[in-house]
Design an enzyme around this catalytic site. Structure first.
Site, PDB file in Angstrom:
ATOM      1  N   LYS A 144      -3.131   1.859  -6.096  1.00  0.00           N
ATOM      2  CA  LYS A 144      -2.335   1.926  -4.857  1.00  0.00           C
ATOM      3  C   LYS A 144      -2.877   3.064  -3.991  1.00  0.00           C
ATOM      4  O   LYS A 144      -3.253   4.135  -4.514  1.00  0.00           O
ATOM      5  CB  LYS A 144      -0.883   2.175  -5.214  1.00  0.00           C
ATOM      6  CG  LYS A 144       0.085   2.193  -4.023  1.00  0.00           C
ATOM      7  CD  LYS A 144       1.529   2.370  -4.528  1.00  0.00           C
ATOM      8  CE  LYS A 144       2.526   2.330  -3.369  1.00  0.00           C
ATOM      9  NZ  LYS A 144       3.902   2.531  -3.842  1.00  0.00           N
ATOM     10  N   SER A 156       7.142  -0.687  -2.100  1.00  0.00           N
ATOM     11  CA  SER A 156       6.001  -0.349  -1.279  1.00  0.00           C
ATOM     12  C   SER A 156       4.646  -0.655  -1.942  1.00  0.00           C
ATOM     13  O   SER A 156       3.618  -0.548  -1.288  1.00  0.00           O
ATOM     14  CB  SER A 156       6.040   1.130  -0.898  1.00  0.00           C
ATOM     15  OG  SER A 156       6.010   1.927  -2.044  1.00  0.00           O
ATOM     16  N   SER A 197       9.725   0.633  -5.979  1.00  0.00           N
ATOM     17  CA  SER A 197       8.469   0.192  -5.383  1.00  0.00           C
ATOM     18  C   SER A 197       7.426  -0.411  -6.299  1.00  0.00           C
ATOM     19  O   SER A 197       6.421  -0.907  -5.809  1.00  0.00           O
ATOM     20  CB  SER A 197       7.839   1.358  -4.629  1.00  0.00           C
ATOM     21  OG  SER A 197       8.635   1.652  -3.503  1.00  0.00           O
TER      22      SER A 197
END
Lengths: 477, 471
Positions: free
Chosen positions: A81, A156, A180
Site C-alpha cells: 500500500k 482505504s 481499511s
C-alpha cells in the site's frame, strides 16, 4: 512456461516454486503481464517497479538453487500500500502532497518480507492519507472493484484488495485504522487481516492516527495472510509501541470453542450480509462450536470516539507536511506563513483537510475537555468491555459493513458524515487494539462478495488465523 | 511601593552521546545538517525511540535539585508550526513531568532564601534558523532532537540579585551532576525570564512579560532591572503592562518587543501515542541518588564548620566540583585547612581557568606546603617562592625547602646575633630609636631581615628586638 496459474495463493505458488515448476522470474513476469492487462480497468497500482522486481526475483531463484534460503515467501510477489515506505520508490499516500516523494528508507514490515525473499511488485492506490473507505479520494486515480468495475473496491486499502482479488498478487500489505484492510477485503472477496495493535511495527508507515494504525495484510486465503504475518510481525526497536506476540498456535479444536454473536446488530445490515453471518455461524456450529449471544458497546459511542481520536491524532501527524523539507510546495510565496498555508491548501484533498480541521478543533481550548477527553474515556470503557467479553467467549463474529460494495453513483449521493457511519462495525477493533480477520463468505446479489469478521482478544493473532483457516476449509464449495 | 515577582525557566542540554529519540550524535559544532537522520528530520513514517540515558540524567538533575521523582511520567505533543520544527510538534512533557517540587537555597546580602522549583521536564530541542539579509533563511537541523530538560521555578524571586544567585547556584549544582556542561555561550544553558510587578503587599499578580535572548547571568540581572523599571513606569502612567514576549538587547541594556506572548497560542497538548508511559521504580531512583556527589550547599556547610573557611571563600571553593574535590583532598587530614584554603584561593586558582581546573600543584603538595607554613618552617614570603618552584620540579615541597634553604630561621641565638650586627653597623639608628623615634624600628628590623636573606622568622625577630631594646 506457465499458461495460467490456478490458485494464486502464497501456499500454491510456493509449492510451484519449490517443485521448480516455475521460477521466481517467470512468476514475476507473469504478474506484470496480468497487471498490464487488468490495471487500467481497476486502477490497483500507482507505481510499478518491473526492473527492481525482476532483480529481486533473480536473487530469489539464485538463493533457492544454492540452498541458501528455504523461506516460505522466497520468490513470492506482493504489493505494498502506498503509505508504507520502500527505499528508492515513491511513497505518495495517494496525495498530491507526496506525489514525487521518494523515501530514503524501507518500512520495517516491508523490509522483513523483502529479507525473507518476497518480491515487491509495486505500490497500490489508497484513499488519501488513509482517510476514506472507497479509495475514491486518491489524488492519483480511482480504484474499482474487480468483480464489478461500477463498484468501489472499498478503502482505504482499495488498491491492495483489488490487486489480490484480480489475481495480480497473492498478498498485498495494507493499513487498518478503522477498517481499511478488512472492509476492502470483504468488498473484493479476499481475506483481510488486521493484527493486534503493536504486533507489526509501524516504523515506515506514514501515520494517520498513531494509536489506531495497524499494518495489515490482504491475501488470497488465510494462509497467505498467516505466512506474511509470521514473517513481518514482532518487536522492532524502532517502534516502541510494538510487541512480541505468539506467531504460532496449536491446531485449533473448533468443537471446544465458544463464539459470541452480537445478534442485535444484525438488524442494521442488509439481507446479503445477514445471510453471510448466518452462513459462518452454521459453519462454526457444524464444526462443533457453541454460539452464544453477546452484547457489544454501543456502535455510536465507538464511531464518535474513533472519529474524534483519529482526527485529533491526524491533525498532529499531518502537521509535518508544510512544504519546507519535502513534498508539494507552491512555485512562489512571499512569507513562511504563505508557504505553509499554500502548501497545505493546495497539496491536500478535501477529505484530508476536513479531518485535519475536525481534529484541530477537538484538541483546542474548551473543546478538548468536551470532545477529546471524552473520546479517550469512551475508548477506555470500550476496551474494558471487550476484555470482559473475551473472558466469556473465545471469538466474536461481526459484520464488516452494512452491505456489499456500493456503486460509485450511489456513493457520491452520501454526505461525508453519512460515509463515516459505514465504519461502525470495524472501528471497535482499532479502539481496543484487538486482532480481526475478515473472511469472504459466499456471494450476495449480483455475485458480489460478502465478508464477515472474526474478532479475538488482544495478542491472540495466531489462534485467530488458525480459526480462520478451519472455517475457510469448512467452506469448500 | 512596588515589588517585582520573577520566575525563571532554564533549558539545559543534556550531555548524552546521542539524541533523545534517535541514534544521531548530539555533539555541538558539526557542519550543518550532518548529524541528522529520518527520525530527527521528521520524515514521513518515522517514530521516536526514547534514549534511556536522557531519562537517567533528568532524574539525576531532579535529585540534585531536591525534587521528587514521578512514579509515572509521560511525553506529550506540543503542536505548532515553525520551520525549525520538522514534525510541527515538539515531543515534550505537559501533564506528568519527570520531576517536581524541588528548590535551591540562595544567600543574598546575608539573607537566606529558598527559590522553589515547580517542575523539571524532558523535551527535544528544535533546529536553528540562520537569517540572511535579503537572501532568505537557512535551517540547520543538527540540534533537532538533542535532549533538553526544562527547569521551571516558582515566581519566588523579587530582584535581579536573587535571580542571579538562583541562576548561579542552579548552574553550579547541575555542573556537579555532570549531566551538562551548562555553557550559555554554546547554548547548552538558556534562560527565559518572567517578570511582573505589583504593589507591595498585594496578593494578586501583575501582568507578566517574558524576556528571551539573555546570554549571561549578568545580562539577566540587567534585563530584570530594566524591565522592572519599565513596568513601574507603565503602571504609574496609567498605560499598564501588556503581556508580551520581549528580547534583551545587550547594546542598549533594554528589552524590546518581540511578539505577542507565546502562551496565548494553543498548543493542543495530547499524550504522545508513539512512546509508552514510563514507570520509574524506587530502586532506580535510589541507585541514581547514590551516583550523586555531595552537593555545593552541603559542602559549604562542612567547609565553614569543619575547616573554618568563611562563607564567601566556601562559595568559591565549591564553584566547581573539581575545585571542591581538590580542596577536600588537600584539607582532609591537614592541621591547617584554612591555610590550604587561602593558598588555593590566592595562588592556585589565579593560574587556572574557571572552565577547566588544572592546578599546577597537586593536592598532596598543597597540603604539605600549608603544613610547612602553618608549623612555622617557612614564612609567608617563602611560600610564594616555594610555589614558583613547585610547578617545574619533581621534588616534594619539603625537599625544595631544604634544597633552596627556604626554611625560616627560628633560632633565637642566631637572630639575636644578626640584630647585634645591625646595631653594630649603625649606631645612629639605635640612638634614634632610644630617643623615641619609634618609626626606626621598621628600618632596623628590615635590615636584619635582609641580612638573613628574608629567612628570619619575622615574629621572633620583632620579639627579640623589643627584648634587646628594653635591656
Amino acid at each position: 512456461m506457465i499458461k495460467t496459474i490456478d490458485r494464486f495463493s502464497v501456499g500454491a505458488l510456493s509449492e510451484l516454486l519449490i517443485k521448480k515448476e516455475i521460477s521466481a522470474v517467470e512468476l514475476t513476469e507473469y504478474c506484470f503481464e496480468k497487471i498490464a492487462s487488468r490495471n487500467s480497468d481497476i486502477g490497483a497500482f500507482i507505481t510499478l517497479d518491473e526492473e527492481g522486481a525482476l532483480a529481486a526475483a533473480r536473487e530469489a531463484d539464485r538463493k533457492r538453487a544454492s540452498g541458501e534460503s528455504a523461506s516460505g515467501l522466497l520468490g513470492i510477489p506482493f504489493a505494498v500500500k502506498d503509505n508504507l515506505c520502500v527505499l528508492g520508490m515513491r511513497t505518495t499516500c495517494g496525495s498530491h502532497m507526496l506525489e514525487n516523494y521518494v523515501s530514503p528508507y524501507t518500512a520495517t514490515a516491508v523490509g522483513r518480507l523483502i529479507d525473507s525473499g518476497a518480491v515487491v511488485i509495486g505500490k497500490t492506490n489508497m484513499d488519501e492519507f488513509g482517510m476514506g473507505n472507497a479509495t475514491n479520494t486518491s489524488a492519483l486515480g480511482l480504484t474499482r472493484n474487480p468483480h464489478d468495475t461500477r463498484c468501489t473496491a472499498g478503502g482505504s486499502s482499495g488498491g491492495s484488495a483489488a490487486a489480490v482479488a484480480a489475481g495480480l498478487v497473492p498478498f498485498a500489505l495494507g493499513s487498518d485504522t478503522g477498517g481499511s484492510v478488512r472492509q476492502p477485503a470483504a468488498f473484493c472477496g479476499a481475506v483481510g487481516f488486521k493484527p493486534s495493535y503493536g504486533a507489526v511495527s509501524r516504523y515506515g508507515l506514514l501515520a494517520y492516527a498513531s494509536s489506531l494504525d495497524t499494518v495489515g495484510v490482504i491475501g488470497a486465503d488465510v494462509e497467505s495472510c498467516a505466512a506474511t504475518y509470521r514473517e513481518m510481525s514482532g518487536y522492532d526497536a524502532l517502534d516502541r509501541t510494538s510487541k512480541d506476540y505468539d506467531k504460532n498456535s496449536l491446531p485449533i479444536d473448533v468443537s471446544k470453542l465458544k463464539i459470541g454473536v452480537p445478534y442485535a446488530l444484525l438488524d442494521g445490515v442488509s439481507k446479503d450480509v445477514k445471510g453471510a453471518v448466518n452462513d459462518i455461524i452454521d459453519r462454526a456450529r457444524s464444526l462443533g462450536a457453541s454460539i452464544v449471544p453477546v452484547e457489544l458497546p454501543s456502535l455510536d459511542a465507538c464511531l464518535g470516539s474513533y472519529y474524534v481520536i483519529a482526527s485529533s491524532e491526524a491533525s498532529s501527524n499531518l502537521g509535518r507536511y508544510d512544504g519546507v523539507r519535502y513534498g508539494y510546495r507552491p512555485e512562489s510565496y512571499d512569507s513562511v506563513e504563505e508557504l505553509f498555508v499554500r502548501s497545505r491548501t493546495e497539496g491536500f484533498g478535501e477529505e484530508v483537510k476536513r479531518r485535519i480541521l475536525l481534529g484541530t478543533y477537538c484538541l483546542t481550548g474548551e473543546a478538548r475537555d468536551g470532545y477529546y477527553k471524552h473520546a479517550l474515556a469512551a475508548r477506555k470503557y470500550i476496551t474494558e468491555k471487550m476484555c470482559e467479553i473475551f473472558s466469556s467467549v473465545d471469538f466474536v463474529f461481526m459484520p464488516v459493513s452494512t452491505d456489499i460494495a456500493p456503486k460509485f453513483e450511489d456513493l457520491i449521493k452520501k454526505t461525508p458524515t453519512e460515509r463515516y457511519l459505514d465504519d461502525c462495525y470495524c472501528v471497535i477493533s482499532n479502539l481496543s487494539g484487538i486482532p480481526s480477520l475478515s473472511l469472504p463468505v459466499g456471494r450476495g446479489r449480483g455475485g458480489m462478495p460478502v465478508g464477515v469478521q472474526i474478532m479475538a482478544d488482544k495478542g491472540f493473532d495466531a489462534r485467530l488465523l488458525a480459526l480462520g483457516s478451519a472455517l475457510e476449509r469448512g467452506s469448500e464449495t | 511601593m512596588y515589588e517585582a515577582v520573577i520566575g525563571i525557566e532554564v533549558h539545559v542540554e543534556l550531555a548524552t552521546k546521542t539524541k533523545i529519540f534517535c541514534d544521531c550524535r548530539a555533539a555541538f559544532g558539526a557542519p550543518p545538517n550532518t548529524n541528522v537522520c529520518p527520525v530527527c528530520m521528521g520524515l514521513p513514517g518515522v517514530l521516536p525511540s526514547l534514549n534511556e540515558r536522557a531519562v537517567h540524567m533528568a532524574i539525576k538533575a531532579g535529585l540534585a535539585l531536591d525534587c521528587r521523582i514521578a512514579d509515572v511520567t509521560r511525553f506529550d505533543r506540543k503542536n505548532y508550526f515553525y520551520p525549525d520544527l520538522p514534525k510541527a510538534y515538539q515531543i515534550s512533557q505537559n501533564e506528568l513531568p519527570i520531576c517536581y517540587g524541588g528548590g535551591v537555597d540562595i544567600t543574598v546580602g546575608g539573607e537566606k532564601k529558598r527559590v522553589r522549583i515547580k517542575r523539571i521536564h524532558l523535551e527535544e530541542d528544535a533546529g536553528k534558523l540562520l537569517h540572511r539579509e535579503g537572501a532568505g533563511t537557512l535551517i540547520d537541523y543538527n540540534r533537532c532532537g538533542v535532549p533538553l530538560i526544562e527547569i521551571v521555578s516558582e515566581p519566588d524571586m523579587r530582584n535581579s540579585a536573587e535571580a542571579k544567585a538562583y541562576l548561579t547556584e542552579l548552574r553550579t549544582t547541575l555542573l556537579y551532576t555532570e549531566i551538562s556542561d551548562c555553557r550559555m555561550d554554546e547554548g547548552s544553558l538558556r534562560c527565559d525570564l518572567n517578570v511582573s510587578v505589583r504593589k507591595k503587599g498585594s496578593a494578586e499578580m501583575g501582568v507578566r512579560t517574558e524576556i528571551k535572548n539573555v546570554n549571561s547571568f549578568a545580562f539577566a540581572a540587567k534585563a530584570i532591572d530594566y524591565e522592572i523599571e519599565r513596568q513601574i513606569e507603565l503602571i504609574e502612567s496609567g498605560e499598564g503592562v501588556r503581556p508580551e514576549t520581549r528580547r534583551f538587547e545587550e547594546s542598549s541594556g533594554t528589552t524590546l518587543l518581540m511578539g505577542k506572548k507565546e502562551s496565548e497560542a494553543d498548543y493542543r497538548f495530547f499524550p504522545e501515542p508513539d512512546i509508552p508511559p514510563i514507570y520509574i521504580e524506587g530502586n532506580t531512583v535510589e541507585k541514581i541518588k547514590k551516583e550523586l556527589p555531595s552537593m555545593p550547599a552541603e559542602r559549604r556547610k562542612r567547609y565553614v564548620g569543619k575547616y573554618g573557611v568563611s562563607e564567601d571563600d566556601a562559595r568559591i571553593l565549591t564553584s566547581s566540583l573539581h575545585i571542591a574535590q581538590y580542596f577536600e583532598r588537600a584539607a582532609e587530614g591537614s592541621e591547617y585547612p584554612s591555610t590550604v584554603a587561602n593558598i588555593l584561593l590566592c595562588d592556585v586558582l589565579a593560574t587556572t581557568s574557571p572552565d577547566k581546573f588544572e592546578p599546577f600543584i597537586s593536592a598532596e603538595h598543597l597540603c604539605e606546603t600549608a603544613e610547612l607554613y602553618g608549623s612555622g618552617v617557612i614564612s609567608s614570603s617563602s611560600v610564594k617562592k616555594l610555589l614558583k618552584l613547585i610547578g617545574d620540579s619533581d621534588l616534594t615541597p619539603r625537599q625544595i625547602v631544604e634544597r633552596e634553604g627556604l626554611a625560616q630561621i627560628n633560632d633565637t641565638e642566631l637572630l639575636e646575633a644578626i640584630l647585634q650586627d645591625v646595631f653594630a653597623e649603625d649606631h645612629k639608628l639605635v640612638a634614634d630609636y632610644k630617643n623615641g623615634k619609634t618609626a626606626v624600628r621598621k628600618a632596623i628590623i628590615g635590615r636584619a631581615m635582609a641580612k638573613s636573606q628574608g629567612r628570619a622568622n619575622p615574629v621572633l625577630l620583632q620579639k627579640i628586638f623589643d627584648r634587646l631594646m628594653q635591656g
